[in-house]
Scaffold this motif. Structure first.
Motif, PDB file in Angstrom:
ATOM      1  N   ASN A  24       0.896  -1.377  -0.069  1.00  0.00           N
ATOM      2  CA  ASN A  24       0.082   0.072   0.153  1.00  0.00           C
ATOM      3  C   ASN A  24       0.811   1.507  -0.025  1.00  0.00           C
ATOM      4  OD1 ASN A  24      -2.693  -1.378   0.078  1.00  0.00           O
ATOM      5  ND2 ASN A  24      -2.134  -1.709   2.206  1.00  0.00           N
ATOM      6  N   ASP A  25       2.043   1.158  -0.290  1.00  0.00           N
ATOM      7  CA  ASP A  25       2.869   2.520  -0.587  1.00  0.00           C
ATOM      8  C   ASP A  25       2.506   3.214  -1.554  1.00  0.00           C
ATOM      9  OD1 ASP A  25       5.926   3.423   0.479  1.00  0.00           O
ATOM     10  OD2 ASP A  25       5.600   3.571  -1.534  1.00  0.00           O
ATOM     11  N   LEU A  26       2.284   4.526  -1.345  1.00  0.00           N
ATOM     12  CA  LEU A  26       1.997   5.416  -2.277  1.00  0.00           C
ATOM     13  C   LEU A  26       2.887   5.383  -3.491  1.00  0.00           C
ATOM     14  CD1 LEU A  26       1.199   8.541  -0.102  1.00  0.00           C
ATOM     15  CD2 LEU A  26      -0.363   6.984  -1.154  1.00  0.00           C
ATOM     16  N   TYR A  27       4.122   5.157  -3.309  1.00  0.00           N
ATOM     17  CA  TYR A  27       4.960   5.300  -4.754  1.00  0.00           C
ATOM     18  C   TYR A  27       4.644   3.954  -5.484  1.00  0.00           C
ATOM     19  CZ  TYR A  27       9.399   4.068  -7.119  1.00  0.00           C
ATOM     20  OH  TYR A  27      10.441   3.660  -8.029  1.00  0.00           O
ATOM     21  N   PHE A  28       4.230   2.850  -4.871  1.00  0.00           N
ATOM     22  CA  PHE A  28       3.919   1.369  -5.563  1.00  0.00           C
ATOM     23  C   PHE A  28       2.680   1.519  -6.297  1.00  0.00           C
ATOM     24  CE2 PHE A  28       7.804  -0.021  -2.987  1.00  0.00           C
ATOM     25  CZ  PHE A  28       8.498  -0.373  -4.235  1.00  0.00           C
ATOM     26  N   GLN A  29       1.689   2.178  -5.404  1.00  0.00           N
ATOM     27  CA  GLN A  29       0.444   2.498  -5.901  1.00  0.00           C
ATOM     28  C   GLN A  29       0.451   3.439  -7.024  1.00  0.00           C
ATOM     29  OE1 GLN A  29      -2.184   3.708  -2.834  1.00  0.00           O
ATOM     30  NE2 GLN A  29      -1.924   1.983  -1.574  1.00  0.00           N
ATOM     31  N   LYS A  30       1.173   4.199  -7.410  1.00  0.00           N
ATOM     32  CA  LYS A  30       1.301   5.053  -8.607  1.00  0.00           C
ATOM     33  C   LYS A  30       1.788   4.519  -9.599  1.00  0.00           C
ATOM     34  CE  LYS A  30       1.824   9.720  -6.320  1.00  0.00           C
ATOM     35  NZ  LYS A  30       2.505  10.998  -6.218  1.00  0.00           N
ATOM     36  N   MET A  31       2.869   3.525  -9.318  1.00  0.00           N
ATOM     37  CA  MET A  31       3.596   2.877 -10.409  1.00  0.00           C
ATOM     38  C   MET A  31       2.595   1.778 -10.998  1.00  0.00           C
ATOM     39  SD  MET A  31       6.998   0.465 -10.019  1.00  0.00           S
ATOM     40  CE  MET A  31       7.928   1.735  -9.571  1.00  0.00           C
ATOM     41  N   GLU A  35      -4.006  -3.779  -7.808  1.00  0.00           N
ATOM     42  CA  GLU A  35      -3.486  -4.399  -6.624  1.00  0.00           C
ATOM     43  C   GLU A  35      -2.884  -5.767  -7.171  1.00  0.00           C
ATOM     44  OE1 GLU A  35      -4.454  -5.847  -1.860  1.00  0.00           O
ATOM     45  OE2 GLU A  35      -5.841  -4.465  -3.138  1.00  0.00           O
ATOM     46  N   GLN A  36      -3.548  -6.412  -7.573  1.00  0.00           N
ATOM     47  CA  GLN A  36      -3.148  -7.932  -7.844  1.00  0.00           C
ATOM     48  C   GLN A  36      -1.639  -7.883  -8.660  1.00  0.00           C
ATOM     49  OE1 GLN A  36      -4.252 -10.521  -6.117  1.00  0.00           O
ATOM     50  NE2 GLN A  36      -2.649 -11.873  -6.876  1.00  0.00           N
ATOM     51  N   GLU A  37      -1.774  -7.079  -9.633  1.00  0.00           N
ATOM     52  CA  GLU A  37      -0.496  -6.919 -10.488  1.00  0.00           C
ATOM     53  C   GLU A  37       0.611  -6.403  -9.968  1.00  0.00           C
ATOM     54  OE1 GLU A  37       0.847  -4.212 -14.564  1.00  0.00           O
ATOM     55  OE2 GLU A  37      -1.322  -4.230 -13.703  1.00  0.00           O
ATOM     56  N   ARG A  38       0.277  -5.130  -8.881  1.00  0.00           N
ATOM     57  CA  ARG A  38       1.200  -4.767  -8.028  1.00  0.00           C
ATOM     58  C   ARG A  38       1.887  -5.844  -7.169  1.00  0.00           C
ATOM     59  NH1 ARG A  38      -1.802  -1.038  -6.296  1.00  0.00           N
ATOM     60  NH2 ARG A  38      -2.313  -1.472  -4.355  1.00  0.00           N
ATOM     61  N   GLY A  98       9.173  -1.724 -19.227  1.00  0.00           N
ATOM     62  CA  GLY A  98       9.844  -0.718 -19.800  1.00  0.00           C
ATOM     63  C   GLY A  98       9.396   0.764 -19.522  1.00  0.00           C
ATOM     64  N   GLY A  99       8.578   0.984 -18.712  1.00  0.00           N
ATOM     65  CA  GLY A  99       8.137   2.133 -18.158  1.00  0.00           C
ATOM     66  C   GLY A  99       9.225   2.571 -17.122  1.00  0.00           C
ATOM     67  N   LEU A 104       7.541   8.882 -11.534  1.00  0.00           N
ATOM     68  CA  LEU A 104       6.627   9.076 -10.358  1.00  0.00           C
ATOM     69  C   LEU A 104       7.204  10.073  -9.528  1.00  0.00           C
ATOM     70  CD1 LEU A 104       5.145   5.470 -10.469  1.00  0.00           C
ATOM     71  CD2 LEU A 104       4.365   7.289 -11.517  1.00  0.00           C
ATOM     72  N   THR A 105       8.460  10.084  -9.322  1.00  0.00           N
ATOM     73  CA  THR A 105       9.057  10.669  -8.076  1.00  0.00           C
ATOM     74  C   THR A 105      10.050  11.810  -8.197  1.00  0.00           C
ATOM     75  OG1 THR A 105      10.826   9.000  -7.889  1.00  0.00           O
ATOM     76  CG2 THR A 105       8.985   8.519  -6.662  1.00  0.00           C
ATOM     77  N   HIS A 106      10.244  11.984  -9.253  1.00  0.00           N
ATOM     78  CA  HIS A 106      11.162  13.199  -9.919  1.00  0.00           C
ATOM     79  C   HIS A 106      10.927  13.728 -11.227  1.00  0.00           C
ATOM     80  CE1 HIS A 106      13.395   9.824 -11.697  1.00  0.00           C
ATOM     81  NE2 HIS A 106      13.935  10.810 -12.475  1.00  0.00           N
TER      82      HIS A 106
END
Length: 760
Positions: A24-31, A35-38, A98-99, A104-106
């Motif tokens: 549930n980290d915001l960084y990985f949620q944006k990425m 949820e299942q794929e994450r 490839g993304g 997402l962070t800079h």
């Protein structure tokens, strides 16, 4: 609950715990919004991270009742960045699809590769990177994460600890431990903890303390010398014994008993020589109220060190030379064939000390000359600053043997001492085929004069894994496809007082030959030039803290204030090593060009005039690319003088004179071929006259060519023959005119090149 290393059997469990902590980290949620794929992607990423960090002793955790409840993953940033770019990209680059992870962070204006470079600049050579930290939810806020972070810092007290985090709630953990916090973007931070123990100032310590594995090692190194010592439990290391003796091995969760002994500078250098620094890494630690140096083995070596029967016999009369424990760098000018092959050869190879040395040489390259700035997109790609690339090629085992004689021609000279490892460094110019291979041996474990003597007589020998030996130049050609182009130059730093080095010893070193003791064949050096050099107290030194002497193929500096800590001393030595490297680039260019001319002028050449012109243009076009190295303008007047004195001592101008002689020979061949062309071209006038005559005959015969009467049949045949002959003459004339035109253009280019060289 103790902190233990996460074993391979627990890697899967650690990856599952990491997924539960970061799902549930915001960084990985944006990425990855779904949820299942994450969850699936995180499992792959964390399993890869645990596998790498675990293999590098960078995966630790805390268990309760056999179940992992907290974990921490970390690694040596500089090592990973320079030796494993694929793994670096997996950690910090693109995701599986490839993304870009970092978009997402800079800001999008910063590329992934540039972001990695920025991190490298922030990290430096001595940085531990904290990749992931997690605690199972029921056990949070119990201080487990703080314990793990403190554990990593204490395991690597000479390193900075750096991390990027996207969980604002964890900021307090780092603030409590004195970390610097920097917000890079919304909910994205860099945190950095400075080293807990900085060895700066150790050079001025009243007493040097050294950690040794046990009392047996103490007596093996220092013999019967009475050295007081204490024993202590030290954390983060274990002791291992093999046929080479006892060694420390770094293992963060381990603990071992060690001997802590006060030593002099000379005794510290002797210990470094005994263990062979090329196989070890230096750290500065604290314990029991004392700060001490410890050396742990980072490269396997199972053979006995230093002594064999011949060396023990020789040392009866060579204790004076054996007490000299220098740092030695030998630079070989070379010609390389493929830069990609050299890049591949350096992949996966890393040494902490050499990594720092390469960084220092890069620093000298960018800041010793011109305006001291380093742009990500250089404006002048032809500048030598942007053209030099350096690679670490790993370690090789060297054996020093006696000189080969007619009696030992087939078997080679007898080995003097045991084989030992040295480090290989390669510097190349990207815009020509010039390069420099340097051999580095800190606290050189050989008899110095025999080591140098083996180099100057081209009997420098590599000991292969199967026990066979191979000439160093053959090894370079086979392993890296590089060829020797010039004479190797040695740079020797001796950490003694000048009065401790006898003039006859120094003279022999300047001749780069064996120091002959009384009773041996050659005795003392009495050469007038060398004697005059060694009798000058400071030689070519510009500051009173050192004495510098150079002659032909070597530069020797002597200083009793020479730093004993490795980090400081390679910084001290990198300045002169950089100057020598620049001169070796010039020598490589000169000799490579000269060799190509000689090869082209070989008796079996049989070249046509056009081939002479073409090859001449090619040779000097390649040589002109090295103009940047002929007269590099460094910033400091003292640096300019150092380069000038070394250039004069190394006799670079003699190499230029030999090149000039070969150029003159090539010019004579060129002139001869030009005269031949002129004579051949004079026949063109005859062709022209013949061509116009044929045209006049054809003018008379043309009316009959197009008639149908039989009376003109013979004239038609004759006309066709004249027409064919005219076409033949035309083609020949056209080819000669074109050849002459090409020759003229190349001569013009050559003249421009010579004019430019003279103006420079």
């Amino acid at each position: 609950m103790e902190i233990t290393e996460i074993s391979e059997s627990d890697w899967e469990q650690a990856a599952d715990l990491a997924v539960s902590c970061f799902i549930n980290d915001l960084y990985f949620q944006k990425m990855i919004p779904e949820e299942q794929e994450r969850k699936s992607e995180l499992k792959k990423n964390f399993l890869d991270a645990v596998t790498y960090c675990g293999a590098e002793n960078g995966a630790f955790g805390i268990k309760e009742n056999g179940r992992l409840i907290a974990f921490i993953l970390f690694f040596d940033y500089d090592r990973l960045n320079k030796s494993n770019p694929q793994q670096m990209s997996r950690f910090f680059g693109y995701d599986a699809s490839g993304g870009s992870r970092f978009q997402l962070t800079h800001p999008t204006t910063v590329s992934d590769q540039r972001f990695i470079q920025l991190k490298a600049e922030e990290c430096g050579v001595r940085t531990t990177y904290l990749l992931s930290l997690g605690v199972d939810e029921p056990y949070r806020r119990a201080g487990l994460a703080t314990r793990l972070v403190r554990f990593v810092r204490e395991s690597y007290p000479n390193h900075s600890l750096l991390s990027d985090i996207s969980n604002p709630e964890s900021i307090g953990l780092y603030k409590k431990q004195g970390f610097q916090i920097r917000e890079m973007s919304e909910n994205y931070y860099w945190v950095k903890g400075d080293p807990l123990l900085d060895s700066a100032g150790a050079e001025n310590a009243e007493q040097i303390y050294l950690a040794l594995p046990n009392e047996e090692t103490l007596s093996a190194v220092f013999g019967n010398e009475q050295i007081a010592f204490e024993t202590a439990e030290i954390f983060g290391y274990r002791v291992e014994k093999n046929s080479a003796g006892y060694s420390f091995l770094k293992e963060p969760s381990a603990c071992c008993r060690a001997v802590i002994a006060p030593v002099s500078r000379e005794q510290l250098f002797l210990y470094q020589k005994t263990i062979c620094l090329a196989n070890n890494t230096e750290e500065y630690r604290s314990g029991g109220g004392k700060n001490y140096f410890i050396y742990y083995r980072t490269y396997p070596y199972d053979n006995p060190v230093l002594y064999n029967g011949l060396l023990n016999e020789m040392l009866r009369t060579r204790q004076s030379e054996w007490s000299i424990i220098p740092d030695v760098y030998v630079s070989f000018p070379i010609e390389y064939s493929s830069i990609s092959a050299l890049q591949n050869a350096g992949q996966g190879k890393y040494d902490k000390t050499i990594a720092q040395l390469l960084d220092l040489l890069d620093f000298r390259t960018h800041f010793e000359s011109g305006v001291p700035k380093q742009n990500s997109l250089p404006k002048n790609g032809s500048s030598f600053k942007e053209r030099i690339r350096r690679y670490y090629l790993g370690k090789i085992k060297i054996v020093v043997a006696g000189e080969t004689t007619p009696e030992t021609y087939l078997t080679g000279g007898e080995e003097i001492g045991r084989p030992a490892f040295v480090d290989l460094i390669l510097s190349v110019d990207r815009q020509s085929s010039c390069g420099v291979v340097s051999v580095a041996s800190l606290s050189c474990p050989f008899l110095l004069s025999h080591f140098l003597d083996s180099i100057v007589r081209n009997q420098f020998t590599v000991k292969k894994d199967n026990g066979d030996t191979e000439n160093f130049y053959e090894y370079l050609e086979r392993e890296f496809q590089v060829l020797k182009r010039g004479t190797p130059k040695a740079f020797v730093t001796i950490p003694n007082k000048r009065g401790q080095i006898q003039n006859n010893e120094l003279a022999s070193l300047l001749f780069t030959e064996t120091i002959y003791q009384q009773g041996e064949n050659m005795g003392r050096v009495i050469d007038r030039d060398v004697v005059q050099i060694v009798e000058n107290e400071h030689g070519m030194a510009q500051y009173e803290y050192a004495h510098g002497y150079a002659y032909s193929n070597i530069f020797v500096q002597i200083s009793d204030t020479f730093p004993f800590e490795i980090t400081n001393r390679i910084e001290f030595e990198s300045i002169t090593l950089f100057y020598i490297e620049l001169l070796m680039f010039e020598e490589s260019a000169i000799v490579t060009t000269s060799e190509k001319i000689v090869d082209f002028l070989s008796p079996d050449g049989g070249h046509t005039p056009n081939e002479v012109l073409s090859k001449t243009h090619q040779i000097f076009d390649e040589y002109s690319r090295t103009i940047e190295f002929w007269d590099i303008q460094v910033n400091y007047p003292s640096s300019k003088k150092s380069l000038a004195m070394l250039r004069n001592a190394f006799r670079i101008d003699e190499q230029l004179q030999r090149l000039e002689r070969n150029q003159n020979q090539l010019q004579r061949v060129f002139d001869t071929q030009r005269d031949l062309l002129d004579r051949l071209d004079s026949s063109n006038l005859n062709y022209i006259l013949l061509f116009f005559t044929l045209l006049q005959v054809l003018a008379l015969l043309v009316p009959g060519i197009f008639t149908t009467g039989g009376i003109f049949t013979e004239q038609k045949i004759l006309a066709y023959l004249f027409l064919a002959a005219g076409l033949f003459v035309y083609v020949k004339l056209k080819n000669r005119i074109l050849a002459r035109s090409v020759r003229g253009k190349r001569s013009w280019r050559k003249k421009n090149f010579e004019d430019k060289h003279q103006s420079d």
